[in-house]
Design a protein around this motif. Sequence first.
Motif, short mmCIF file in Angstrom:
data_model
loop_
_atom_site.label_atom_id
_atom_site.label_comp_id
_atom_site.label_asym_id
_atom_site.label_seq_id
_atom_site.Cartn_x
_atom_site.Cartn_y
_atom_site.Cartn_z
N GLY A 71 18.95 0.14 -12.55
CA GLY A 71 18.43 -0.05 -13.89
C GLY A 71 16.96 0.23 -14.07
N LEU A 72 16.36 1.03 -13.18
CA LEU A 72 14.96 1.44 -13.33
C LEU A 72 14.90 2.95 -13.45
N PRO A 73 13.96 3.49 -14.24
CA PRO A 73 13.81 4.94 -14.32
C PRO A 73 13.40 5.51 -12.97
N ALA A 74 13.90 6.69 -12.65
CA ALA A 74 13.54 7.33 -11.39
C ALA A 74 12.04 7.55 -11.27
N ALA A 75 11.37 7.70 -12.41
CA ALA A 75 9.93 7.92 -12.40
C ALA A 75 9.16 6.73 -11.82
N ARG A 76 9.77 5.54 -11.79
CA ARG A 76 9.09 4.37 -11.24
C ARG A 76 8.94 4.46 -9.73
N ALA A 77 9.53 5.48 -9.11
CA ALA A 77 9.39 5.67 -7.67
C ALA A 77 7.93 5.84 -7.26
N SER A 78 7.10 6.31 -8.18
CA SER A 78 5.68 6.54 -7.86
C SER A 78 4.84 5.28 -8.00
N ALA A 79 5.42 4.18 -8.43
CA ALA A 79 4.67 2.95 -8.66
C ALA A 79 4.45 2.19 -7.35
N TYR A 80 3.36 1.43 -7.31
CA TYR A 80 3.12 0.49 -6.22
C TYR A 80 3.73 -0.86 -6.61
N PRO A 81 4.05 -1.71 -5.63
CA PRO A 81 4.69 -2.98 -5.96
C PRO A 81 3.95 -3.82 -6.99
N HIS A 82 2.62 -3.83 -6.94
CA HIS A 82 1.87 -4.67 -7.88
C HIS A 82 1.95 -4.16 -9.31
N VAL B 223 0.81 -1.22 0.00
CA VAL B 223 0.00 0.00 0.00
C VAL B 223 0.85 1.27 0.00
N HIS B 224 2.17 1.11 -0.15
CA HIS B 224 3.05 2.28 -0.23
C HIS B 224 3.82 2.26 -1.54
N ARG B 225 4.03 3.43 -2.10
CA ARG B 225 4.81 3.53 -3.34
C ARG B 225 6.26 3.10 -3.07
N VAL B 226 6.89 2.51 -4.08
CA VAL B 226 8.22 1.95 -3.85
C VAL B 226 9.23 3.05 -3.53
N GLY B 227 9.07 4.24 -4.10
CA GLY B 227 9.98 5.33 -3.80
C GLY B 227 9.95 5.71 -2.33
N ASP B 228 8.74 5.71 -1.74
CA ASP B 228 8.62 6.02 -0.32
C ASP B 228 9.28 4.95 0.54
N GLN B 229 9.20 3.69 0.09
CA GLN B 229 9.81 2.61 0.86
C GLN B 229 11.33 2.66 0.80
N ILE B 230 11.87 3.08 -0.35
CA ILE B 230 13.33 3.24 -0.46
C ILE B 230 13.78 4.44 0.37
N ALA B 231 12.97 5.50 0.38
CA ALA B 231 13.34 6.72 1.09
C ALA B 231 13.28 6.56 2.60
N GLU B 232 12.45 5.63 3.09
CA GLU B 232 12.25 5.51 4.54
C GLU B 232 13.55 5.29 5.32
N PRO B 233 14.41 4.31 4.95
CA PRO B 233 15.66 4.17 5.72
C PRO B 233 16.58 5.38 5.58
N VAL B 234 16.50 6.08 4.45
CA VAL B 234 17.32 7.29 4.29
C VAL B 234 16.86 8.36 5.27
N LEU B 235 15.55 8.52 5.40
CA LEU B 235 15.02 9.48 6.37
C LEU B 235 15.41 9.11 7.80
#
Length: 330
Positions: free
Chosen positions: A135-146, A101-113
């Motif tokens: 190897g993924l575009p930065a824009a994919r940060a807004s995607a959900y895992p599914h 239920v969280h976008r992948v970019g937010d999940q990557i950013a969480e440990p950085v925060l």
Amino acid sequence: MTLLEVEGLEVTYPGGVAAVRGVDLRLDAGRKLGVAGESGCGKSTLALALLRLLPAGTRVGGRILLDGEDVLTMKWGRVRAVRWAGASIVFQGAMHALNPVHRVGDQIAEPVLLHRRATAAAARRRAGELLERVGLPAARASAYPHELSGGQRQRVMIAMALACDPRLIVADEPTTALDVMVQAQILRLIERSVAERDLGLIMISHDLAVLADTCDRLAVMYAGRVVEEGPARAVYEDARHPYAGALSAAFPRIGDPASRLAPHGLPGDPPDPAALPSGCAFHPRCAVALESCGTRDQALREAGAGRRAACVHVAGTAPARNPTDTGSAP
């Protein structure tokens, strides 16, 4: 330089289930150690123990030295600081490890925060940079895992593992659910990340062929113990322990008609950790077991240059005094 040293690690789950029994390992920065074995041999328990991720009530003994500091005696505040920043883990099955239920970019950013105390904007930029690194575009940060494929989700997991520049990455079956083409891409990505950043890598898999191709050294586990350890290619091609040899023979080799036309399996299953057989735990399945194997266990012994094996057939040599340096060159 020694990055990780595991000494006499014992892990016993509630009910007296001995999942890891006296494991010794050593890893240098910039090196890659493979850990192989069937399901139930203690590989994932070992991985979880390295970062103290085991369930409550589990008894753990021995020492796990990360950069000289014992993970098992750290206070919880220090453990939380070490996770992600000192060592991180890539779990098997990214769809289950990522929050749906969280976008992948937010999940990557969480440990950085959390660990770098970065601003939200800086953490988002870092997430985009990490996605591009894997190897993924930065824009994919807004995607959900599914919304991502299996290979893309696994790349997200690797990006998360790299988020805080850890010294050690533990990859637990990172390519099991992927097709062979994507598997090869993910393995090359992990190798490149280790080489570029001088990280230590522990790669866990049941597939000796993958580990032989990826890692410098290989440790084969059975019934919670390391039964053979040495240079990865040497263990794969010329195993000294019957179990390691059986695992190797189960995978056909490209260009070898004999292995392709007559692949070898290994009958039976690993023993229940709660009811281990007497003597050598592998003897009920071993094609070359001696009568003494049913009553006398075998310690790891020198089995050639930089190699150890726990088998009566190498018992003519002296017991190994210290864990073999898994960071040394093959």
